[in-house]
Design a protein around this motif. Structure first.
Motif, PDB file in Angstrom:
ATOM      1  N   PHE A  67       0.809  -1.220   0.000  1.00  0.00           N
ATOM      2  CA  PHE A  67       0.000   0.000   0.000  1.00  0.00           C
ATOM      3  C   PHE A  67       0.846   1.276   0.000  1.00  0.00           C
ATOM      4  N   ALA A  68       2.148   1.133  -0.214  1.00  0.00           N
ATOM      5  CA  ALA A  68       3.058   2.288  -0.239  1.00  0.00           C
ATOM      6  C   ALA A  68       2.941   3.109   1.044  1.00  0.00           C
ATOM      7  N   LEU A  69       3.150   2.435   2.182  1.00  0.00           N
ATOM      8  CA  LEU A  69       3.051   3.082   3.485  1.00  0.00           C
ATOM      9  C   LEU A  69       4.436   3.152   4.138  1.00  0.00           C
ATOM     10  N   THR A  70       4.656   4.186   4.945  1.00  0.00           N
ATOM     11  CA  THR A  70       5.918   4.256   5.680  1.00  0.00           C
ATOM     12  C   THR A  70       5.789   3.375   6.928  1.00  0.00           C
ATOM     13  N   PRO A  71       6.922   2.957   7.519  1.00  0.00           N
ATOM     14  CA  PRO A  71       6.843   2.136   8.737  1.00  0.00           C
ATOM     15  C   PRO A  71       6.024   2.813   9.838  1.00  0.00           C
ATOM     16  N   ASP A  72       6.106   4.151   9.926  1.00  0.00           N
ATOM     17  CA  ASP A  72       5.375   4.870  10.980  1.00  0.00           C
ATOM     18  C   ASP A  72       3.870   4.861  10.756  1.00  0.00           C
ATOM     19  N   GLU A  73       3.450   4.517   9.553  1.00  0.00           N
ATOM     20  CA  GLU A  73       2.002   4.473   9.271  1.00  0.00           C
ATOM     21  C   GLU A  73       1.408   3.087   9.534  1.00  0.00           C
ATOM     22  N   ILE A  74       2.240   2.153  10.011  1.00  0.00           N
ATOM     23  CA  ILE A  74       1.751   0.779  10.228  1.00  0.00           C
ATOM     24  C   ILE A  74       1.909   0.403  11.703  1.00  0.00           C
ATOM     25  N   ASP A  75       0.813   0.110  12.356  1.00  0.00           N
ATOM     26  CA  ASP A  75       0.850  -0.343  13.748  1.00  0.00           C
ATOM     27  C   ASP A  75       0.392  -1.794  13.837  1.00  0.00           C
ATOM     28  N   VAL A  76       0.906  -2.472  14.845  1.00  0.00           N
ATOM     29  CA  VAL A  76       0.473  -3.846  15.120  1.00  0.00           C
ATOM     30  C   VAL A  76      -0.263  -3.838  16.460  1.00  0.00           C
ATOM     31  N   LEU A  77      -1.391  -4.519  16.506  1.00  0.00           N
ATOM     32  CA  LEU A  77      -2.176  -4.604  17.731  1.00  0.00           C
ATOM     33  C   LEU A  77      -2.461  -6.082  18.012  1.00  0.00           C
ATOM     34  N   VAL A  78      -2.124  -6.530  19.211  1.00  0.00           N
ATOM     35  CA  VAL A  78      -2.415  -7.927  19.556  1.00  0.00           C
ATOM     36  C   VAL A  78      -3.901  -8.040  19.905  1.00  0.00           C
ATOM     37  N   HIS A  79      -4.535  -9.010  19.267  1.00  0.00           N
ATOM     38  CA  HIS A  79      -5.981  -9.205  19.419  1.00  0.00           C
ATOM     39  C   HIS A  79      -6.208 -10.724  19.415  1.00  0.00           C
ATOM     40  N   PRO A  80      -6.189 -11.320  20.622  1.00  0.00           N
ATOM     41  CA  PRO A  80      -6.127 -12.789  20.709  1.00  0.00           C
ATOM     42  C   PRO A  80      -7.287 -13.519  20.053  1.00  0.00           C
ATOM     43  N   GLN A  81      -8.434 -12.888  19.850  1.00  0.00           N
ATOM     44  CA  GLN A  81      -9.589 -13.610  19.280  1.00  0.00           C
ATOM     45  C   GLN A  81      -9.534 -13.706  17.748  1.00  0.00           C
ATOM     46  N   SER A  82      -8.662 -12.951  17.101  1.00  0.00           N
ATOM     47  CA  SER A  82      -8.526 -12.952  15.627  1.00  0.00           C
ATOM     48  C   SER A  82      -9.869 -12.770  14.913  1.00  0.00           C
ATOM     49  N   ILE A  83     -10.617 -11.761  15.336  1.00  0.00           N
ATOM     50  CA  ILE A  83     -11.910 -11.467  14.688  1.00  0.00           C
ATOM     51  C   ILE A  83     -11.787 -10.206  13.822  1.00  0.00           C
ATOM     52  N   ILE A  84     -11.135  -9.180  14.402  1.00  0.00           N
ATOM     53  CA  ILE A  84     -10.813  -7.993  13.594  1.00  0.00           C
ATOM     54  C   ILE A  84      -9.459  -8.277  12.949  1.00  0.00           C
ATOM     55  N   HIS A  85      -9.384  -8.157  11.633  1.00  0.00           N
ATOM     56  CA  HIS A  85      -8.137  -8.533  10.949  1.00  0.00           C
ATOM     57  C   HIS A  85      -7.277  -7.331  10.588  1.00  0.00           C
ATOM     58  N   GLY A  86      -7.911  -6.193  10.369  1.00  0.00           N
ATOM     59  CA  GLY A  86      -7.153  -5.006  10.046  1.00  0.00           C
ATOM     60  C   GLY A  86      -8.046  -3.784  10.145  1.00  0.00           C
ATOM     61  N   MET A  87      -7.426  -2.618  10.395  1.00  0.00           N
ATOM     62  CA  MET A  87      -8.207  -1.380  10.542  1.00  0.00           C
ATOM     63  C   MET A  87      -7.451  -0.237   9.861  1.00  0.00           C
ATOM     64  N   VAL A  88      -8.204   0.756   9.430  1.00  0.00           N
ATOM     65  CA  VAL A  88      -7.591   1.943   8.840  1.00  0.00           C
ATOM     66  C   VAL A  88      -8.144   3.163   9.553  1.00  0.00           C
ATOM     67  N   GLU A  89      -7.226   4.001  10.050  1.00  0.00           N
ATOM     68  CA  GLU A  89      -7.648   5.241  10.713  1.00  0.00           C
ATOM     69  C   GLU A  89      -7.497   6.391   9.731  1.00  0.00           C
ATOM     70  N   PHE A  90      -8.560   7.191   9.631  1.00  0.00           N
ATOM     71  CA  PHE A  90      -8.543   8.341   8.744  1.00  0.00           C
ATOM     72  C   PHE A  90      -8.439   9.643   9.546  1.00  0.00           C
ATOM     73  N   SER A  91      -8.224  10.747   8.839  1.00  0.00           N
ATOM     74  CA  SER A  91      -7.934  12.030   9.488  1.00  0.00           C
ATOM     75  C   SER A  91      -9.076  12.543  10.361  1.00  0.00           C
ATOM     76  N   ASP A  92     -10.324  12.151  10.042  1.00  0.00           N
ATOM     77  CA  ASP A  92     -11.451  12.611  10.868  1.00  0.00           C
ATOM     78  C   ASP A  92     -11.615  11.733  12.112  1.00  0.00           C
ATOM     79  N   ARG A  93     -10.667  10.779  12.303  1.00  0.00           N
ATOM     80  CA  ARG A  93     -10.631   9.841  13.454  1.00  0.00           C
ATOM     81  C   ARG A  93     -11.620   8.693  13.298  1.00  0.00           C
TER      82      ARG A  93
END
Ligand code: NAD
Ligand code: MG
Length: 419
Positions: A253-279
């Motif tokens: 997705f042509a992202l810098t390392p600072d634009e990618i966060d990892v979140l531990v989520h033991p249930q593996s139900i949410i797979h990925g999220m995107v935060e936009f400028s309006d929060r």
């Protein structure tokens, strides 16, 4: 399948198409599955089995499992079957006797399978061995469902650029990246603040570091949520998999390392999220079943009817989250370091990890030594390597070979090192 009409996420860099620019899906699509006998291959064939009228199988490949490959080729009436092990050609011919299925063996036959005219290709060979076949599909402008993250990590400097040039659509099949693919369409590049990829934390999430150090193969292969191939299951236990996925997300997705966060989520139900400028934060949810992201890639730009279990959040009750522990899982820290270093460093990270995992499976090193071998190989390469951006598959493969040799040379001293 791909066309000039495809919009690219980001300005120029990514060949991941946006959904809001739907291309018309043809009635019957031809498909090829590289790595058809593996875990992702199996899920893909299962989906194809459920939609026989919509898909025709062009080619199937496997590493050495002749019986499994021939069975699938017969079942789906494939036009071509390729086995990577050149010694197995006569066995494959015998297994396909009486059919009109063409066959081949060796790396060139796997590449030929990818180069044959199929609209959609699943790239699910495991490891860096998947790079050349994936590129063969990319170069002819196919829609490529990319499960093989190692090939992107190994050749990220030019892989997406080449896809864009050829007009290929890269459809992210890895569950986290597929989630981001689905969520990214809610905004544009300028509005994106960060992406978050989730991690189950694997079987050692709550273990003391000293116990992780001594973990056995059997313990590492017990993933709490996902059923996957052996290599990726071990990578999940070390969280190297999440490291590979951070790198994968950056290149996809042509992202810098600072634009990618990892979140531990033991249930593996949410797979990925995107935060936009309006929060606003857009998330993709689903049961942990690889057939869901694969079905999204297979149906794209439409959605097909999937066989997976429906998500029942009331039954699950709670979704929980933790920050990843970089000290306990140094592989994640090393992945960010490799990404920031660039110019082949992610290729070295991947190659050293492949050597380390093979050594762990063979009982030559302890689990804790996997990350130490990767770190030692990366440091060695940074000290001595000729660092330049990778321009071609041959460049990537040459760095990959150098790194494998260095990792193999460093292995005995890492194995001996007291913990
Ligand atoms: P697997 O080991 O179960 O299957 C790998 C497939 O590739 C098999 O068909 C095997 O025959 C073939 N293969 C292996 N080495 C080969 C070689 N040298 N040449 C040609 N073919 C070869 O692996 P998997 O779990 O299906 O994973 C495949 C890829 O998908 C990996 O890159 C993995 O990281 C990625 N992935 C897997 C999952 C999952 O749930 N299994 C999820 C996300 C991403
Ligand atoms: Mg994943």
């Amino acid at each position: 399948m791909a066309s000039d009409a495809v919009l690219w996420f980001g300005d120029q860099m990514s060949a991941v198409p946006l959904r809001n620019n739907k291309a018309a899906a043809s009635t019957v699509r031809s498909v090829t599955v590289l790595g058809a006998t593996g875990s992702i291959g199996d899920s893909t064939m299962d989906l194809l089995r459920g939609a026989r009228d919509r898909y025709r199988v062009e080619a199937l490949t496997a590493n050495s499992n002749v019986e499994g490959l021939a069975k699938l080729a017969r079942e789906f009436g494939a036009r071509f079957a390729a086995i990577a092990d050149p010694a197995r050609l006569s066995e494959l011919k015998e297994a396909l006797a009486g059919t009109r299925i063409e066959c081949g063996a060796g790396e060139s036959a796997i590449i030929e399978a990818a180069a044959r005219p199929a609209d959609w290709v699943m790239a699910a060979v495991s490891g860096a061995a998947g790079l050349k076949p994936a590129l063969a599909a990319v170069d002819r402008g196919a829609s490529v469902a990319l499960a093989n993250k190692e090939c992107l990590v190994c050749a990220g400097d030019f892989f997406m650029e080449r896809a864009k040039k050829a007009g290929a659509c890269i459809l992210p099949a890895d569950s986290e990246h597929n989630a981001l693919f689905q969520a990214l369409g809610s905004g544009n590049r300028e509005e994106l603040v960060r992406v978050i990829i989730t991690a189950s934390g694997g079987p050692f999430r709550t273990w003391a570091p000293a116990d992780i150090e001594q973990a056995t193969l059997e313990q590492a292969l017990k993933h709490p949520n996902w059923s996957m191939g052996q290599k990726i299951t071990i990578d999940s236990a070390s969280m190297m998999n999440k490291g590979l996925e951070v790198i994968e997300a950056s290149y996809l997705f042509a992202l810098t390392p600072d634009e990618i966060d990892v979140l531990v989520h033991p249930q593996s139900i949410i797979h990925g999220m995107v935060e936009f400028s309006d929060r606003s934060v857009m998330a993709q949810l689903g049961t942990p079943d690889m057939r869901i992201p694969i079905a999204h890639c297979l149906g794209w730009p439409d959605r097909i009817v999937g066989p997976s279990a429906r998500l029942d959040l009331a039954k699950i009750g709670q979704l929980t989250f933790e920050v990843p522990d970089f000290a306990r899982f140094p592989g994640l820290r090393l992945a960010y370091e490799a990404l920031r270093t660039g110019k082949g460093a992610t290729t070295v990270f991947n190659a050293a990890n492949e050597v380390a995992v093979a050594a762990f499976i063979a009982g030559k090193i302890k689990f804790g030594a996997i990350a130490r071998l990767v770190e030692a190989t990366m440091n060695d390469w940074i000290r001595t390597g000729n660092r330049a951006p990778l321009q071609s598959a041959d460049d990537a493969i040459s760095v990959d070979h150098v790194a494998r040799n260095r990792a193999a040379a460093l292995l005995p001293q890492i194995a001996l090192k007291a913990t």
